[in-house]
Design an enzyme around this catalytic site. Structure first.
Site, PDB file in Angstrom:
ATOM      1  CG  HIS A 244      -0.343  -0.039   2.539  1.00  0.00           C
ATOM      2  ND1 HIS A 244      -0.760  -0.864   3.558  1.00  0.00           N
ATOM      3  CD2 HIS A 244       0.681   0.676   3.060  1.00  0.00           C
ATOM      4  CE1 HIS A 244      -0.025  -0.658   4.625  1.00  0.00           C
ATOM      5  NE2 HIS A 244       0.854   0.275   4.353  1.00  0.00           N
TER       6      HIS A 244
ATOM      7  CG  HIS B  29       0.291   4.442   7.597  1.00  0.00           C
ATOM      8  ND1 HIS B  29      -0.716   3.677   7.051  1.00  0.00           N
ATOM      9  CD2 HIS B  29       1.459   3.807   7.296  1.00  0.00           C
ATOM     10  CE1 HIS B  29      -0.168   2.628   6.430  1.00  0.00           C
ATOM     11  NE2 HIS B  29       1.131   2.690   6.568  1.00  0.00           N
TER      12      HIS B  29
ATOM     13  CG  HIS C 295       8.662  -1.398   3.715  1.00  0.00           C
ATOM     14  ND1 HIS C 295       7.803  -2.390   4.088  1.00  0.00           N
ATOM     15  CD2 HIS C 295       8.001  -0.231   3.973  1.00  0.00           C
ATOM     16  CE1 HIS C 295       6.666  -1.863   4.537  1.00  0.00           C
ATOM     17  NE2 HIS C 295       6.765  -0.553   4.495  1.00  0.00           N
TER      18      HIS C 295
ATOM     19  CD  GLU D 279       3.129  -1.369   6.313  1.00  0.00           C
ATOM     20  OE1 GLU D 279       2.964  -0.190   6.642  1.00  0.00           O
ATOM     21  OE2 GLU D 279       3.331  -1.724   5.129  1.00  0.00           O
TER      22      GLU D 279
HETATM   23 FE   LIG Z   1       2.358   1.297   5.469  1.00  0.00          FE
END
Ligand SMILES: [Fe+2]
Length: 288
Positions: free
Chosen positions: A14, A61, A194, A241
């Site tokens: 996303h 977030h 990431h 995530e």
């Molecule tokens: Fe994210």
């Protein structure tokens, strides 16, 4: 008896930059094409399977929840979800329709099943929902209603992979006890490996991502043995995530098979994966 049916699952990254690429119609740009091509099969599969509802596991977030009040698990119970996510140059998404009746069924079933979710009768959804929606259903209107389920992947301590898998299991059981003729797809957003900050900013671990994509189909329990700290080490601080993917996988209670996988490095500084899973119940297998 008419019951809701979980037809399968979709996993997708996303990354906010995708929203800007969609707005600027960069689908055929050499940088973006290998990523967007990964959705061709998603669109083909959805045209055939036509789900009514999407249960979307994601992490907020800082739009709806901030660090001062951050539930481990939260669920939307609204008939519409707005977005005010204006960062990274993304146009604000049009609202997404909800299914409050299904949300309340899930809330009742989950609390009875010892999962105490924060109930949100108003909820803003950020890019972790709106970008996957725009990728999965790129048309001018949303053909599905959603139930958004937030998992904390932001502020430690995070729930374990095992806990998120069990959350998915409980959602799967609850969906299958819903006495309505609904076709449900479960979606997990985010990841894969990431890291945005610190000395390892830009960290990507392709072998570990591939191991995750292999194991999550037939041996998801193998992934639940990793601690959160081990996951951060292997997948980066935002690679957690993947918790959303574990919940998505947990919600599929039948025989799960991978129909399609696209893995592309990098999108922004993230390893981007797009998958489609089929979920076939024992009764359907017998009938087939
Ligand atoms: Fe994210």
């Amino acid at each position: 008896m008419i019951m809701a049916q979980i037809i399968g699952g979709i996993g997708t990254t996303h990354v906010p930059a995708i929203g800007k690429a969609i707005a600027e119609k960069k689908h055929d740009d050499p940088y973006w094409k290998p990523f967007f091509k990964g959705f061709d099969f998603v669109h083909y599969w959805l045209a055939r399977t036509k789900p009514d509802v999407a249960v979307v596991f994601y992490n907020d977030h800082g739009l709806n929840f901030f660090l001062d009040k951050l539930p481990t698990f939260a669920i939307g119970a609204a008939n519409e979800y707005g977005s005010e996510d204006e960062g990274w140059g993304i146009p604000v998404s049009r609202p997404v329709p909800g299914d409050a009746a299904l949300s309340w069924h899930l809330i009742n079933a989950l609390v009875a099943d010892e999962f105490d979710l924060t109930m949100c009768q108003e909820m803003l959804i950020d890019h972790a929902v709106t970008i996957p929606m725009a990728l999965i259903w790129p048309g001018p209107s949303w053909p599905v209603r959603i139930v958004p389920i937030e998992i904390n992947t932001v502020q430690h301590p995070l729930p374990t992979l095992a806990r998120c898998f069990k959350l998915g299991r409980a959602i799967g059981r609850a969906l299958e006890s819903y006495q309505h003729d609904l076709r449900v797809v479960v979606v997990g957003t985010g990841g894969l490996s990431h890291q945005l900050d610190g000395a390892r900013a830009g960290f990507i671990n392709k072998p570990f991502d591939e191991l995750c994509l292999d194991k999550i189909v037939g041996e998801p329990e193998a992934l639940t043995r990793y601690s959160i700290h081990e996951w951060v080490e292997q997948s980066g601080s935002q690679g957690v995530e993947f918790l959303n993917w574990m919940a998505m996988r947990g919600a599929m209670t039948g025989r799960v098979s991978e129909l399609n996988r696209n893995y592309h490095i990098p999108i922004s500084n993230t390893a981007a994966a797009t998958v489609v899973y089929d979920n076939q119940k024992a009764a359907e297998r017998k009938a087939a």
